[in-house]
Motif scaffolding. Structure first.
Motif, PDB file in Angstrom:
ATOM      1  N   ASN A 160      -0.080 -11.457   5.296  1.00  0.00           N
ATOM      2  CA  ASN A 160      -1.198 -11.997   6.083  1.00  0.00           C
ATOM      3  C   ASN A 160      -2.391 -12.277   5.180  1.00  0.00           C
ATOM      4  OD1 ASN A 160      -0.071 -12.067   8.594  1.00  0.00           O
ATOM      5  ND2 ASN A 160      -1.041 -10.200   9.342  1.00  0.00           N
ATOM      6  N   ARG A 163      -1.860 -15.369   3.429  1.00  0.00           N
ATOM      7  CA  ARG A 163      -1.857 -16.565   4.278  1.00  0.00           C
ATOM      8  C   ARG A 163      -3.229 -16.909   4.838  1.00  0.00           C
ATOM      9  NH1 ARG A 163       1.150 -16.416   8.724  1.00  0.00           N
ATOM     10  NH2 ARG A 163       1.405 -14.163   8.816  1.00  0.00           N
ATOM     11  N   TYR A 164      -4.071 -15.877   5.053  1.00  0.00           N
ATOM     12  CA  TYR A 164      -5.365 -16.150   5.689  1.00  0.00           C
ATOM     13  C   TYR A 164      -6.539 -16.141   4.717  1.00  0.00           C
ATOM     14  CZ  TYR A 164      -2.684 -15.792   9.906  1.00  0.00           C
ATOM     15  OH  TYR A 164      -1.745 -16.008  10.870  1.00  0.00           O
ATOM     16  N   ASP A 188      -8.836  -7.698   1.513  1.00  0.00           N
ATOM     17  CA  ASP A 188      -8.985  -9.028   0.905  1.00  0.00           C
ATOM     18  C   ASP A 188     -10.450  -9.445   0.948  1.00  0.00           C
ATOM     19  OD1 ASP A 188      -9.655 -10.798   3.238  1.00  0.00           O
ATOM     20  OD2 ASP A 188      -7.695 -10.144   3.961  1.00  0.00           O
ATOM     21  N   ARG A 207      -3.597 -14.503  18.432  1.00  0.00           N
ATOM     22  CA  ARG A 207      -4.031 -15.137  17.187  1.00  0.00           C
ATOM     23  C   ARG A 207      -5.471 -15.584  17.308  1.00  0.00           C
ATOM     24  NH1 ARG A 207       1.585 -18.177  17.197  1.00  0.00           N
ATOM     25  NH2 ARG A 207       2.510 -17.192  15.386  1.00  0.00           N
ATOM     26  N   VAL A 208      -6.204 -15.450  16.208  1.00  0.00           N
ATOM     27  CA  VAL A 208      -7.592 -15.891  16.216  1.00  0.00           C
ATOM     28  C   VAL A 208      -7.622 -17.417  16.294  1.00  0.00           C
ATOM     29  CG1 VAL A 208      -9.705 -15.968  14.867  1.00  0.00           C
ATOM     30  CG2 VAL A 208      -8.336 -13.868  14.923  1.00  0.00           C
ATOM     31  N   SER A 213      -2.452 -20.335  12.456  1.00  0.00           N
ATOM     32  CA  SER A 213      -1.415 -19.326  12.298  1.00  0.00           C
ATOM     33  C   SER A 213      -0.036 -19.964  12.294  1.00  0.00           C
ATOM     34  CB  SER A 213      -1.490 -18.295  13.420  1.00  0.00           C
ATOM     35  OG  SER A 213      -2.749 -17.716  13.440  1.00  0.00           O
ATOM     36  N   GLY A 218       3.473 -17.855  10.432  1.00  0.00           N
ATOM     37  CA  GLY A 218       3.565 -16.514  11.025  1.00  0.00           C
ATOM     38  C   GLY A 218       4.302 -16.542  12.357  1.00  0.00           C
ATOM     39  N   THR A 219       4.796 -15.381  12.771  1.00  0.00           N
ATOM     40  CA  THR A 219       5.503 -15.310  14.051  1.00  0.00           C
ATOM     41  C   THR A 219       4.585 -14.813  15.165  1.00  0.00           C
ATOM     42  OG1 THR A 219       6.179 -13.027  13.670  1.00  0.00           O
ATOM     43  CG2 THR A 219       7.680 -14.750  12.907  1.00  0.00           C
ATOM     44  N   GLY A 220       3.393 -14.314  14.819  1.00  0.00           N
ATOM     45  CA  GLY A 220       2.499 -13.756  15.830  1.00  0.00           C
ATOM     46  C   GLY A 220       2.843 -12.311  16.166  1.00  0.00           C
ATOM     47  N   LEU A 223       1.249  -7.923  13.229  1.00  0.00           N
ATOM     48  CA  LEU A 223       0.410  -6.735  13.423  1.00  0.00           C
ATOM     49  C   LEU A 223       0.949  -5.830  14.531  1.00  0.00           C
ATOM     50  CD1 LEU A 223      -3.166  -8.183  12.819  1.00  0.00           C
ATOM     51  CD2 LEU A 223      -1.735  -6.867  11.259  1.00  0.00           C
TER      52      LEU A 223
HETATM   53  P1  ADP Z   1       0.445 -14.150  12.690  1.00  0.00           P
HETATM   54  O1  ADP Z   1       1.886 -14.468  12.619  1.00  0.00           O
HETATM   55  O2  ADP Z   1      -0.313 -15.102  13.571  1.00  0.00           O
HETATM   56  O3  ADP Z   1      -0.160 -13.975  11.347  1.00  0.00           O
HETATM   57  P2  ADP Z   1      -0.195 -11.324  13.033  1.00  0.00           P
HETATM   58  O4  ADP Z   1       0.072 -10.395  14.165  1.00  0.00           O
HETATM   59  O5  ADP Z   1       0.335 -10.929  11.708  1.00  0.00           O
HETATM   60  O6  ADP Z   1       0.373 -12.742  13.478  1.00  0.00           O
HETATM   61  O7  ADP Z   1      -1.777 -11.531  12.899  1.00  0.00           O
HETATM   62  C1  ADP Z   1      -2.554 -11.804  14.059  1.00  0.00           C
HETATM   63  C2  ADP Z   1      -3.788 -12.615  13.717  1.00  0.00           C
HETATM   64  O8  ADP Z   1      -4.712 -11.813  12.960  1.00  0.00           O
HETATM   65  C3  ADP Z   1      -3.526 -13.831  12.837  1.00  0.00           C
HETATM   66  O9  ADP Z   1      -3.122 -14.934  13.601  1.00  0.00           O
HETATM   67  C4  ADP Z   1      -4.873 -14.061  12.168  1.00  0.00           C
HETATM   68  O10 ADP Z   1      -5.702 -14.814  13.027  1.00  0.00           O
HETATM   69  C5  ADP Z   1      -5.463 -12.648  12.076  1.00  0.00           C
HETATM   70  N1  ADP Z   1      -5.367 -12.057  10.714  1.00  0.00           N
HETATM   71  C6  ADP Z   1      -4.425 -11.197  10.262  1.00  0.00           C
HETATM   72  N2  ADP Z   1      -4.652 -10.816   9.002  1.00  0.00           N
HETATM   73  C7  ADP Z   1      -5.785 -11.450   8.612  1.00  0.00           C
HETATM   74  C8  ADP Z   1      -6.565 -11.478   7.386  1.00  0.00           C
HETATM   75  N3  ADP Z   1      -6.201 -10.761   6.303  1.00  0.00           N
HETATM   76  N4  ADP Z   1      -7.702 -12.240   7.379  1.00  0.00           N
HETATM   77  C9  ADP Z   1      -8.072 -12.973   8.454  1.00  0.00           C
HETATM   78  N5  ADP Z   1      -7.380 -12.994   9.629  1.00  0.00           N
HETATM   79  C10 ADP Z   1      -6.257 -12.249   9.711  1.00  0.00           C
END
Ligand code: ADP
Length: 270
Positions: A160, A163-164, A188, A207-208, A213, A218-220, A223
């Motif tokens: 993550n 990717r973010y 990060d 997801r934000v 995403s 990502g699969t959502g 986390l």
């Molecule tokens: P996804 O597959 O969408 O990444 P996750 O459950 O892993 O699903 O993460 C949920 C959401 O949390 C992400 O869609 C993203 O918006 C936010 N997110 C996760 N990790 C980070 C990060 N390191 N920095 C910013 N946003 C993050």
């Protein structure tokens, strides 16, 4: 009845009054069980057809050179989407196993440094060297847990972070003493997350930014998987972030989950 599930709540009033409430949650529990079984069965049934699709697409991809460019692009898109569905099915199956498998877990002492180092290398490969990935080990004790599950939780956090955040960002993987226990941290220096979203991040498919995403693959469920792995290890996930300030994901383990580092082997003397 032996299938009755009751939830008790005791409330204290003043010095010596107590209110005991019992709630019958049998039906709720059964519905939840049905939801889990349904998701697990559907995911399982989707596995074989997806493997067949992926197999044919690979063969077509190998011979796509003779096809018009529009068709070649079509095959590439189909391959991407099939991989996405396969990842989703893998994550759904993992999540339902984490939710339902209540067997006495096979905890073993896990040495964290080599584990983090191997995750760091995987992340470096994934990012193609676009990020700076650092390791900080300040805790010597080992963690009593299931290595495969800890790996999957930390990998989700690190992937993550890759990717973010923008290329050039720094990601630190840490293992340090924390409140009597110890914490695995992934920090990060990216864009961060608005605090309004933080309490809901571990919900499935929350997801934000939906578009972004999906584009990052990502699969959502990442986390949600982290949260369930931690629950099984008596640990909790703490998330600290604000916009523009990067993000910190801390897996906080209690002291009861820590094992002293293995003693040095005795030196050979002549
Ligand atoms: P996804 O597959 O969408 O990444 P996750 O459950 O892993 O699903 O993460 C949920 C959401 O949390 C992400 O869609 C993203 O918006 C936010 N997110 C996760 N990790 C980070 C990060 N390191 N920095 C910013 N946003 C993050």
């Amino acid at each position: 009845r032996d299938d009755l599930i009751l939830q008790f709540q005791i409330t204290l009033y003043g010095d010596n009054e107590r209110l005991l409430m019992a709630r019958d949650i049998t039906r709720l529990h059964r519905l939840e069980q049905m939801r889990r079984d349904f998701v697990a069965n559907v995911s399982h049934e989707l596995r074989t057809p997806l493997t067949v699709l992926a197999g044919y697409l690979e063969t077509y991809g190998e011979h796509a050179g003779q096809l018009p460019p529009r068709w070649q692009r079509g095959i590439t898109r189909m391959q991407e989407q099939t991989t996405r569905m396969q990842n989703l099915v893998t994550d759904l199956l993992l999540l339902s196993r984490l939710e339902t498998d209540h067997q006495a877990e096979q905890a073993e002492p896990v040495t964290i440094e080599p584990l983090l180092e191997s995750i760091r290398r995987d992340a470096e490969t994934l990012s193609g060297g676009s990020h700076v990935l650092r390791l900080e080990i300040e805790e010597e004790r080992r963690l009593s847990g299931i290595e495969q599950e800890i790996r999957s939780a930390v990998s989700n956090l690190v992937f993550n972070a890759v990717r973010y955040t923008a290329p050039g960002s720094t990601i630190t993987l840490g293992w340090r003493p924390w409140q009597g226990g110890a914490a695995l941290e992934v920090v990060d220096d990216g864009e961060g997350i608005d605090p309004v979203h933080i309490p809901r991040l571990t919900e499935r498919f929350y997801r934000v930014d939906k578009g972004r995403s999906a584009a990052t693959g990502g699969t959502g469920l990442g986390l949600a998987i982290v949260k369930h792995v931690l629950l099984r290890h008596d640990a909790r996930l703490e998330i600290e972030s604000s916009p523009g300030q990067g993000a910190l994901f801390r897996c906080a383990f209690p002291a009861s989950r820590l094992v002293q580092a293995a003693a040095e082997p005795p030196r050979e003397t002549n």
